[in-house]
Design an enzyme around this catalytic site. Structure first.
Site, PDB file in Angstrom:
ATOM      1  N   ALA A  53       0.833  -1.204   0.000  1.00  0.00           N
ATOM      2  CA  ALA A  53       0.000   0.000   0.000  1.00  0.00           C
ATOM      3  C   ALA A  53       0.865   1.250   0.000  1.00  0.00           C
ATOM      4  O   ALA A  53       0.493   2.279  -0.592  1.00  0.00           O
ATOM      5  CB  ALA A  53      -0.929  -0.003   1.213  1.00  0.00           C
ATOM      6  N   GLY A  79       2.031   1.531  -3.517  1.00  0.00           N
ATOM      7  CA  GLY A  79       0.854   1.723  -4.361  1.00  0.00           C
ATOM      8  C   GLY A  79       0.290   3.125  -4.269  1.00  0.00           C
ATOM      9  O   GLY A  79      -0.235   3.659  -5.248  1.00  0.00           O
ATOM     10  N   ASP A  80       0.391   3.736  -3.106  1.00  0.00           N
ATOM     11  CA  ASP A  80      -0.060   5.119  -2.939  1.00  0.00           C
ATOM     12  C   ASP A  80       0.730   6.053  -3.837  1.00  0.00           C
ATOM     13  O   ASP A  80       0.178   6.979  -4.440  1.00  0.00           O
ATOM     14  CB  ASP A  80       0.081   5.513  -1.479  1.00  0.00           C
ATOM     15  CG  ASP A  80      -0.321   6.960  -1.223  1.00  0.00           C
ATOM     16  OD1 ASP A  80      -1.357   7.382  -1.766  1.00  0.00           O
ATOM     17  OD2 ASP A  80       0.386   7.662  -0.491  1.00  0.00           O
ATOM     18  N   CYS A  81       2.033   5.812  -3.948  1.00  0.00           N
ATOM     19  CA  CYS A  81       2.882   6.643  -4.807  1.00  0.00           C
ATOM     20  C   CYS A  81       2.524   6.453  -6.279  1.00  0.00           C
ATOM     21  O   CYS A  81       2.428   7.428  -7.035  1.00  0.00           O
ATOM     22  CB  CYS A  81       4.348   6.291  -4.549  1.00  0.00           C
ATOM     23  SG  CYS A  81       5.525   7.112  -5.639  1.00  0.00           S
ATOM     24  N   GLU A 124      -0.835   8.176  -7.122  1.00  0.00           N
ATOM     25  CA  GLU A 124      -0.729   9.635  -7.266  1.00  0.00           C
ATOM     26  C   GLU A 124       0.000  10.010  -8.540  1.00  0.00           C
ATOM     27  O   GLU A 124      -0.293  11.057  -9.138  1.00  0.00           O
ATOM     28  CB  GLU A 124      -0.017  10.233  -6.056  1.00  0.00           C
ATOM     29  CG  GLU A 124       0.048  11.756  -6.108  1.00  0.00           C
ATOM     30  CD  GLU A 124       0.479  12.381  -4.793  1.00  0.00           C
ATOM     31  OE1 GLU A 124       0.812  13.576  -4.806  1.00  0.00           O
ATOM     32  OE2 GLU A 124       0.456  11.674  -3.768  1.00  0.00           O
TER      33      GLU A 124
END
Length: 241
Positions: free
Chosen positions: A110, A113-115, A118
């Site tokens: 996660a 994955g957040d990077c 975005e």
């Protein structure tokens, strides 16, 4: 009986004695003491006027993703593993991990994955050029956990995901995280579902970037091929068939 007498010396210096005393009469009370105010009868207290704040209606994430020139484009067929995000080589390249779940935990996937999520959001609003404030407003609107939750719920309504990917979503949903302002604002359920989507994106980033492109396109983000053709159309050049 002898009588004593005292005669001052002719060289003695006379001394003056001064004294002071209060000439004003002191009050019979302490002027610094708190005074008892007399109650005021028949005092009408008017209630403050009611202030009605306008209700804020934020656009949905689906409407926000449409805030760019939308054109029907034909994706370019790519069969090489060296392409990612529409470019010949993606740097930094994802580490080759056959079974990420045996190496990393859900929070790690996660996190990366957040990077990646975005990055797709920033590239999606890259055309046409905007001010930094407009960029930040649009990107922030789609990276919020409420927007990620809405996109995930729409994705789960069809059969786009495989059983393995749905299992990754359930795995990422159980991430133990501390109480943050975002979690308190959106609620634990919304926050956990958004984390599960980021976990899936991180998982696909490590295992299958080509399928990740299709997933992000299904969510509504522009992919490498569509962004490249859109740029050519905006510049007035005819896209190469």
């Amino acid at each position: 009986m002898a009588i004593l007498s005292w005669t001052p010396s002719p060289t003695a210096v006379p001394m003056a004695v001064s004294a002071s005393w209060d000439t004003q009469q002191r009050p019979s009370y302490n002027p610094n003491a708190p005074r008892k105010l007399k109650p005021i009868h028949n005092l009408e207290v008017k209630p403050s006027p009611t202030i009605t704040l306008p209700t804020r209606t934020d656009p949905s994430v689906f409407d926000i993703l449409k805030q760019r020139p939308t054109r029907e484009v034909t994706p370019v067929k790519v069969d090489s593993d060296e392409t990612y995000l529409g470019y010949e080589r993606w740097l930094p390249a994802a580490p080759k991990v056959e079974k990420p779940r045996s190496v990393f935990n859900a929070a790690t996937l996660a996190y990366i994955g957040d990077c990646i999520y975005e990055l797709y959001a920033r590239r999606h609003f890259l055309y046409p050029p905007l001010s930094i404030e407009d960029y930040n407003d649009r990107v922030t609107s789609v990276v919020r956990c409420e927007a990620q939750d809405a996109l995930l719920l729409d994705l789960l309504n069809d059969s786009f995901l495989s059983n393995t990917e749905r299992d990754v979503l359930r795995w990422g949903k159980n991430i133990n995280s501390a109480k943050t302002k975002t979690k308190k604002r959106a609620g634990a359920a919304v926050y956990n579902r958004a984390s599960s989507l980021e976990t899936l994106i991180g998982y696909l980033y490590l295992t299958n970037v080509n399928w990740l492109e299709k997933l992000m396109q299904r969510l509504g983000f522009s992919t490498g091929a569509s962004a490249e053709m859109m740029l050519k159309e905006m510049n007035g050049a005819k896209p190469v068939q």
